[in-house]
Design a protein around this motif. Sequence first.
Motif, PDB file in Angstrom:
ATOM      1  N   ASP A 136       0.819  -1.125   0.070  1.00  0.00           N
ATOM      2  CA  ASP A 136      -0.051   0.015   0.080  1.00  0.00           C
ATOM      3  C   ASP A 136       0.951   1.168   0.094  1.00  0.00           C
ATOM      4  OD1 ASP A 136      -2.497  -1.405  -0.033  1.00  0.00           O
ATOM      5  OD2 ASP A 136      -1.881  -1.919   2.112  1.00  0.00           O
ATOM      6  N   GLY A 137       0.068   2.477   0.159  1.00  0.00           N
ATOM      7  CA  GLY A 137       0.835   3.542   0.194  1.00  0.00           C
ATOM      8  C   GLY A 137       1.230   4.360   1.662  1.00  0.00           C
ATOM      9  N   HIS A 138       1.082   5.472   1.954  1.00  0.00           N
ATOM     10  CA  HIS A 138       1.190   6.320   3.142  1.00  0.00           C
ATOM     11  C   HIS A 138       0.135   5.939   4.154  1.00  0.00           C
ATOM     12  CE1 HIS A 138       4.142   9.052   5.133  1.00  0.00           C
ATOM     13  NE2 HIS A 138       2.716   9.631   5.707  1.00  0.00           N
ATOM     14  N   ILE A 139       0.257   4.493   4.477  1.00  0.00           N
ATOM     15  CA  ILE A 139      -0.664   4.414   5.682  1.00  0.00           C
ATOM     16  C   ILE A 139      -0.271   3.514   6.571  1.00  0.00           C
ATOM     17  CG2 ILE A 139      -2.712   4.235   3.503  1.00  0.00           C
ATOM     18  CD1 ILE A 139      -2.690   1.185   3.983  1.00  0.00           C
ATOM     19  N   TRP A 140      -1.148   3.153   7.671  1.00  0.00           N
ATOM     20  CA  TRP A 140      -0.807   2.315   8.853  1.00  0.00           C
ATOM     21  C   TRP A 140      -2.038   1.218   8.625  1.00  0.00           C
ATOM     22  CZ3 TRP A 140       2.069   2.773  13.310  1.00  0.00           C
ATOM     23  CH2 TRP A 140       1.935   2.051  14.212  1.00  0.00           C
ATOM     24  N   PRO A 141      -1.513   0.104   8.017  1.00  0.00           N
ATOM     25  CA  PRO A 141      -2.096  -1.022   7.770  1.00  0.00           C
ATOM     26  C   PRO A 141      -2.457  -1.792   9.248  1.00  0.00           C
ATOM     27  CG  PRO A 141      -0.024  -1.304   6.622  1.00  0.00           C
ATOM     28  CD  PRO A 141      -0.040  -0.083   7.631  1.00  0.00           C
ATOM     29  N   ALA A 142      -3.765  -2.242   9.223  1.00  0.00           N
ATOM     30  CA  ALA A 142      -4.248  -2.832  10.436  1.00  0.00           C
ATOM     31  C   ALA A 142      -3.441  -3.718  11.085  1.00  0.00           C
ATOM     32  CB  ALA A 142      -5.780  -3.324  10.163  1.00  0.00           C
ATOM     33  N   GLU A 143      -3.005  -4.754  10.209  1.00  0.00           N
ATOM     34  CA  GLU A 143      -2.249  -5.856  10.453  1.00  0.00           C
ATOM     35  C   GLU A 143      -0.969  -5.384  11.243  1.00  0.00           C
ATOM     36  OE1 GLU A 143      -1.315  -6.191   6.243  1.00  0.00           O
ATOM     37  OE2 GLU A 143      -2.982  -5.158   7.444  1.00  0.00           O
ATOM     38  N   GLN A 144      -0.436  -4.111  10.973  1.00  0.00           N
ATOM     39  CA  GLN A 144       0.850  -3.743  11.529  1.00  0.00           C
ATOM     40  C   GLN A 144       0.842  -3.318  12.989  1.00  0.00           C
ATOM     41  OE1 GLN A 144       3.709  -0.773   9.481  1.00  0.00           O
ATOM     42  NE2 GLN A 144       2.345   0.722  10.784  1.00  0.00           N
ATOM     43  N   THR A 145      -0.100  -3.221  13.407  1.00  0.00           N
ATOM     44  CA  THR A 145      -0.486  -2.871  14.806  1.00  0.00           C
ATOM     45  C   THR A 145      -0.289  -4.074  15.706  1.00  0.00           C
ATOM     46  OG1 THR A 145      -2.277  -1.168  14.640  1.00  0.00           O
ATOM     47  CG2 THR A 145      -2.572  -2.261  16.830  1.00  0.00           C
ATOM     48  N   ARG A 146      -0.823  -5.204  15.452  1.00  0.00           N
ATOM     49  CA  ARG A 146      -0.551  -6.711  16.041  1.00  0.00           C
ATOM     50  C   ARG A 146       1.031  -6.907  15.941  1.00  0.00           C
ATOM     51  NH1 ARG A 146      -1.213  -8.339  20.384  1.00  0.00           N
ATOM     52  NH2 ARG A 146      -3.147  -7.876  20.079  1.00  0.00           N
ATOM     53  N   MET A 147       1.560  -6.571  14.834  1.00  0.00           N
ATOM     54  CA  MET A 147       2.926  -6.897  14.589  1.00  0.00           C
ATOM     55  C   MET A 147       3.738  -6.053  15.447  1.00  0.00           C
ATOM     56  SD  MET A 147       3.475  -6.960  10.506  1.00  0.00           S
ATOM     57  CE  MET A 147       2.429  -7.930   9.556  1.00  0.00           C
ATOM     58  N   ILE A 148       3.552  -4.959  15.828  1.00  0.00           N
ATOM     59  CA  ILE A 148       4.217  -3.870  16.545  1.00  0.00           C
ATOM     60  C   ILE A 148       4.076  -4.462  18.035  1.00  0.00           C
ATOM     61  CG2 ILE A 148       4.640  -1.560  17.595  1.00  0.00           C
ATOM     62  CD1 ILE A 148       4.039  -0.865  14.671  1.00  0.00           C
ATOM     63  N   VAL A 149       2.741  -4.777  18.319  1.00  0.00           N
ATOM     64  CA  VAL A 149       2.479  -5.061  19.936  1.00  0.00           C
ATOM     65  C   VAL A 149       3.434  -6.349  20.030  1.00  0.00           C
ATOM     66  CG1 VAL A 149       0.731  -6.078  21.328  1.00  0.00           C
ATOM     67  CG2 VAL A 149       0.184  -4.174  19.864  1.00  0.00           C
TER      68      VAL A 149
END
Length: 157
Positions: A136-149
């Motif tokens: 994608d582009g300049h976004i915060w993908p939903a799955e990224q939150t779980r990855m970072i946590v």
Amino acid sequence: WQINPGDMSDRDVVFTDATLDALAKRHNIDPQKVFAVGHSNGARFVGILWALRGQHFAALAFSAAQADALIDAAEPRSVFMGMGIHDNLVPFDWQRQSIKYAAIRLGINPDAVKQTGVSLANNKNGIELMTFIHPDGHIWPAEQTRMIVDFFKRQGQ
């Protein structure tokens, strides 16, 4: 926004120092579980915090921004870097170069980090470099939150 060390007399760094001090006085904070995460300009600021105050953070996470040479002298810390191939605000090639800077700073072979999808590399001391390159582009993908946590949980153990 402060985008380089020294900008605006480091007002944002001073604010972060005061916030961490106030939290430490009011709460029982485990210094091994303090993390910094940011998206876009916020991620650039995470790079400034890593460069100037790395000792205060167990790990750091960047989304849609580059750390570049800013981190050349930063104290080694585990790092998550998320970036979109079609980012029209912060070019993907700029962000991808940050992977190389971080890997070198952490003592990880940059060739050990994949240039697509999810990648995880460790140095000899167990410090992690995790990357998430999404389509994608300049976004915060939903799955990224779980990855970072999950990434932060591993660092705070």
